[in-house]
Scaffold this active site. Structure first.
Site, short mmCIF file in Angstrom:
data_model
loop_
_atom_site.label_atom_id
_atom_site.label_comp_id
_atom_site.label_asym_id
_atom_site.label_seq_id
_atom_site.Cartn_x
_atom_site.Cartn_y
_atom_site.Cartn_z
N ASN A 1 -40.23 -51.18 -13.63
CA ASN A 1 -41.01 -49.97 -13.35
C ASN A 1 -42.05 -49.84 -14.46
OD1 ASN A 1 -42.01 -47.43 -12.89
ND2 ASN A 1 -40.12 -46.35 -13.40
N TRP A 2 -43.27 -50.24 -14.16
CA TRP A 2 -44.30 -50.26 -15.20
C TRP A 2 -44.83 -48.86 -15.51
CZ3 TRP A 2 -47.99 -55.01 -13.95
CH2 TRP A 2 -47.22 -56.19 -13.94
N LYS A 3 -44.48 -47.89 -14.67
CA LYS A 3 -44.97 -46.51 -14.85
C LYS A 3 -46.50 -46.53 -14.93
CE LYS A 3 -40.53 -45.40 -16.81
NZ LYS A 3 -39.70 -44.54 -17.64
N HIS B 1 -38.09 -40.85 -8.72
CA HIS B 1 -37.86 -41.11 -10.16
C HIS B 1 -37.81 -39.77 -10.91
CE1 HIS B 1 -38.56 -42.35 -14.28
NE2 HIS B 1 -38.08 -43.53 -13.91
N GLU C 1 -39.08 -38.79 -13.54
CA GLU C 1 -40.38 -38.29 -14.03
C GLU C 1 -41.14 -37.60 -12.91
OE1 GLU C 1 -41.61 -42.02 -15.75
OE2 GLU C 1 -40.04 -41.78 -17.26
N GLU D 1 -30.06 -43.33 -12.95
CA GLU D 1 -30.79 -43.29 -14.22
C GLU D 1 -30.50 -41.96 -14.92
OE1 GLU D 1 -34.43 -46.03 -14.22
OE2 GLU D 1 -35.05 -44.19 -13.23
N GLY E 1 -36.21 -44.08 -21.68
CA GLY E 1 -37.23 -44.16 -22.70
C GLY E 1 -36.80 -43.62 -24.05
N SER F 1 -33.15 -47.31 -20.70
CA SER F 1 -33.08 -48.11 -21.93
C SER F 1 -32.26 -49.39 -21.77
CB SER F 1 -32.57 -47.27 -23.10
OG SER F 1 -33.44 -46.17 -23.35
N GLY G 1 -37.82 -49.86 -17.50
CA GLY G 1 -39.10 -49.28 -17.86
C GLY G 1 -39.71 -50.04 -19.03
N GLY G 2 -39.50 -49.54 -20.24
CA GLY G 2 -40.13 -50.11 -21.43
C GLY G 2 -40.01 -51.62 -21.55
P1 PGA Z 1 -36.66 -47.18 -19.65
O1 PGA Z 1 -37.09 -46.54 -18.24
O2 PGA Z 1 -36.11 -48.55 -19.37
O3 PGA Z 1 -37.93 -47.21 -20.46
O4 PGA Z 1 -35.63 -46.27 -20.23
C1 PGA Z 1 -36.33 -46.74 -17.08
C2 PGA Z 1 -36.96 -45.99 -15.94
O5 PGA Z 1 -37.44 -44.87 -16.15
O6 PGA Z 1 -37.00 -46.48 -14.78
#
Ligand code: PGA
Length: 250
Positions: free
Chosen positions: A9-11, A95, A97, A167, A173, A212, A233-234
């Site tokens: 997930n590159w956001k 998601h 967010e 999640e 994050g 994470s 994500g990251g």
């Molecule tokens: P993260 O994000 O790996 O940076 O914690 C995961 C996500 O939000 O899908």
């Protein structure tokens, strides 16, 4: 036996120009590896670059959101057909967010998931509790509500296309990962709920863990009986860490 699925997930990261480099690196590092299903979810404007970049490889493409209507006056939204045209096979829905910052509710998550399925896209439906909810002891209630409401109306062949992502919001994050035991506990709970909703199909539904996930904790998380992949994500923004996680699923 569920084939594991790891999605990046590159956001809101990576322009089309930058995406071109990243996808080329990922493709080269993966080589012919397909023991784990791998999906890249870039921003909409980078879908084209990713589509070109993954050509001839087993890497799937996902978007980060989809609207439930086919077209019309919905400024800022995007339809499933538009995503299909860019080669999308998957789409992330709900998601945290989106729920936190953009007013996404269980009801809109459900509409988006159903529209995705109706258009032939595989939704990755995200659920997860906040830190306050975990500390208040309401984790299972929150997850149950999100799963039941988010998947309302799914039937038959829908279940085979569904992917869920657990999640915990407090792990996204933040560098704080759920322990493998904490994650497995919630995944097993979701699996039991799915048995009630989907019957025998529940055993084929992949449930990803997200929050994470990194190369150094991926193997242990992905080794749990009900953890069938990761939503990253990251660590998905660098080819080396992303590919290490994908390979840890084998
Ligand atoms: P993260 O994000 O790996 O940076 O914690 C995961 C996500 O939000 O899908």
């Amino acid at each position: 036996m569920r084939k594991k699925i790891v999605a990046g997930n590159w956001k809101m990261n990576r322009t089309a120009h930058e995406a071109k480099t990243l996808v080329a690196e990922i493709k080269a590092a993966l080589g012919g590896f397909n023991a784990v299903e791998c999906v890249l979810c870039p921003p909409f404007t980078s879908l084209g670059a990713v589509q070109d970049g993954v050509a001839g490889s087993p890497i799937g493409i996902g978007a980060q959101n989809v609207h439930w209507e086919k077209s019309g006056a919905f400024t800022g939204e995007i339809s499933a057909d538009m995503l299909r045209e860019k080669g999308c096979t998957h789409v992330i829905v709900g998601h945290s967010e989106r729920r936190q910052y953009f007013g996404e509710t269980d009801e809109t998550v459900n509409k988006r998931a159903r529209a995705a399925l109706a258009a032939g896209l595989k939704p990755i439906v995200c659920v997860g509790e906040t830190l306050a909810e975990r500390e208040a002891g309401t984790t299972f209630q929150v997850i149950e509500r999100q799963v039941r409401a988010g998947l309302q109306g799914l039937a038959g062949a829908d279940w085979d296309k569904l992917v869920l992502a657990y999640e915990p919001v407090w792990a996204i994050g933040t560098g704080k990962t759920a322990t493998s035991a904490q994650a497995q506990e919630v995944h097993a709970f979701i699996r039991r709920l799915l048995r009630e909703l989907a019957g025998g199909a529940a055993d084929g539904i992949r449930i990803q863990y997200g929050g994470s996930m990194k190369p150094d904790n991926a193997r242990e998380l992905l080794g749990q009986p009900d953890i069938d992949g990761g939503l990253i994500g990251g660590a998905a923004l660098q080819a080396a860490s992303f590919v290490a996680i994908v390979k840890a699923g084998a």
